[in-house]
Motif scaffolding. Structure first.
Motif, mmCIF file in Angstrom:
data_model
loop_
_atom_site.group_PDB
_atom_site.id
_atom_site.type_symbol
_atom_site.label_atom_id
_atom_site.label_comp_id
_atom_site.label_asym_id
_atom_site.label_seq_id
_atom_site.Cartn_x
_atom_site.Cartn_y
_atom_site.Cartn_z
ATOM 1 N N LEU A 86 0.830 -1.206 0.000
ATOM 2 C CA LEU A 86 0.000 0.000 0.000
ATOM 3 C C LEU A 86 0.866 1.258 0.000
ATOM 4 O O LEU A 86 0.523 2.250 -0.646
ATOM 5 N N ALA A 87 1.973 1.206 0.718
ATOM 6 C CA ALA A 87 2.879 2.363 0.748
ATOM 7 C C ALA A 87 3.426 2.647 -0.648
ATOM 8 O O ALA A 87 3.570 3.816 -1.031
ATOM 9 N N TYR A 88 3.710 1.603 -1.408
ATOM 10 C CA TYR A 88 4.182 1.795 -2.785
ATOM 11 C C TYR A 88 3.089 2.409 -3.657
ATOM 12 O O TYR A 88 3.356 3.268 -4.497
ATOM 13 N N ILE A 89 1.855 1.971 -3.462
ATOM 14 C CA ILE A 89 0.747 2.555 -4.235
ATOM 15 C C ILE A 89 0.601 4.035 -3.882
ATOM 16 O O ILE A 89 0.468 4.887 -4.775
ATOM 17 N N LYS A 90 0.640 4.342 -2.596
ATOM 18 C CA LYS A 90 0.523 5.737 -2.161
ATOM 19 C C LYS A 90 1.634 6.586 -2.777
ATOM 20 O O LYS A 90 1.382 7.681 -3.279
ATOM 21 N N GLN A 91 2.849 6.062 -2.744
ATOM 22 C CA GLN A 91 3.979 6.787 -3.319
ATOM 23 C C GLN A 91 3.783 6.972 -4.822
ATOM 24 O O GLN A 91 4.046 8.042 -5.362
ATOM 25 N N GLY A 92 3.296 5.934 -5.477
ATOM 26 C CA GLY A 92 3.034 6.025 -6.914
ATOM 27 C C GLY A 92 1.990 7.072 -7.239
ATOM 28 O O GLY A 92 2.120 7.802 -8.230
ATOM 29 N N ILE A 93 0.954 7.174 -6.411
ATOM 30 C CA ILE A 93 -0.075 8.202 -6.613
ATOM 31 C C ILE A 93 0.542 9.585 -6.453
ATOM 32 O O ILE A 93 0.351 10.470 -7.292
ATOM 33 N N GLU A 94 1.291 9.764 -5.375
ATOM 34 C CA GLU A 94 1.912 11.074 -5.113
ATOM 35 C C GLU A 94 2.875 11.487 -6.230
ATOM 36 O O GLU A 94 2.903 12.645 -6.606
ATOM 37 N N ASP A 95 3.637 10.526 -6.725
ATOM 38 C CA ASP A 95 4.645 10.814 -7.754
ATOM 39 C C ASP A 95 4.094 10.722 -9.169
ATOM 40 O O ASP A 95 4.846 10.880 -10.134
ATOM 41 N N LYS A 96 2.808 10.418 -9.297
ATOM 42 C CA LYS A 96 2.166 10.181 -10.599
ATOM 43 C C LYS A 96 2.895 9.074 -11.364
ATOM 44 O O LYS A 96 3.052 9.126 -12.580
ATOM 45 N N ASN A 97 3.348 8.075 -10.611
ATOM 46 C CA ASN A 97 4.017 6.916 -11.199
ATOM 47 C C ASN A 97 2.957 5.833 -11.384
ATOM 48 O O ASN A 97 2.761 4.973 -10.524
ATOM 49 N N HIS A 98 2.262 5.909 -12.501
ATOM 50 C CA HIS A 98 1.143 5.010 -12.760
ATOM 51 C C HIS A 98 1.573 3.551 -12.835
ATOM 52 O O HIS A 98 0.845 2.660 -12.400
#
Length: 119
Positions: free
Chosen positions: A36-48
């Motif tokens: 989940l932390a990776y998903i959150k980071q991906g959302i914040e960084d726009k790393n789809h």
């Protein structure tokens, strides 16, 4: 008493093997928060791509523990990531799925007397 999750599928595929069930729940409580932390980071960084990979990885676990709403919302996150959606569209869905998973993990830890950590 399981309110936020259901282990019926886990027991079914394990043929009621308590060691297997223990392994599944242990993996769930240790790996899913990190994913989940990776998903959150991906959302914040726009790393789809990052969001997609971890949403895809988490989905089977949510289904296995019958976290149906969280599973449906993870499908939405996966779809959002695939279509390179806008960040604000997905933040509330992520918040909802995170909250459901957090409640399930707390309950699992209590039900199975697992070490309480910062989750």
């Amino acid at each position: 008493m399981a309110i936020h999750y259901n282990l019926a599928k886990v027991y079914a595929i394990s043929e009621n093997d308590p060691e297997f069930v223990q392994q599944i729940i242990q993996l769930f409580v240790t790996e899913i928060p990190l994913d989940l932390a990776y998903i959150k980071q991906g959302i914040e960084d726009k790393n789809h791509q990052l969001c997609y990979e971890f949403a895809h990885k988490i989905k089977p676990s949510l289904d296995l523990l019958s976290l149906n709403l969280a599973f449906e919302e993870m499908l939405q996150i996966e779809s959002w990531a695939k279509s390179d959606g806008k960040k604000k569209e997905i933040k509330e869905i992520f918040k909802s799925v995170s909250h459901q998973i957090e409640k399930a993990i707390k309950e699992i830890k209590k039900d199975f007397n697992l070490q309480m950590t910062n989750t």
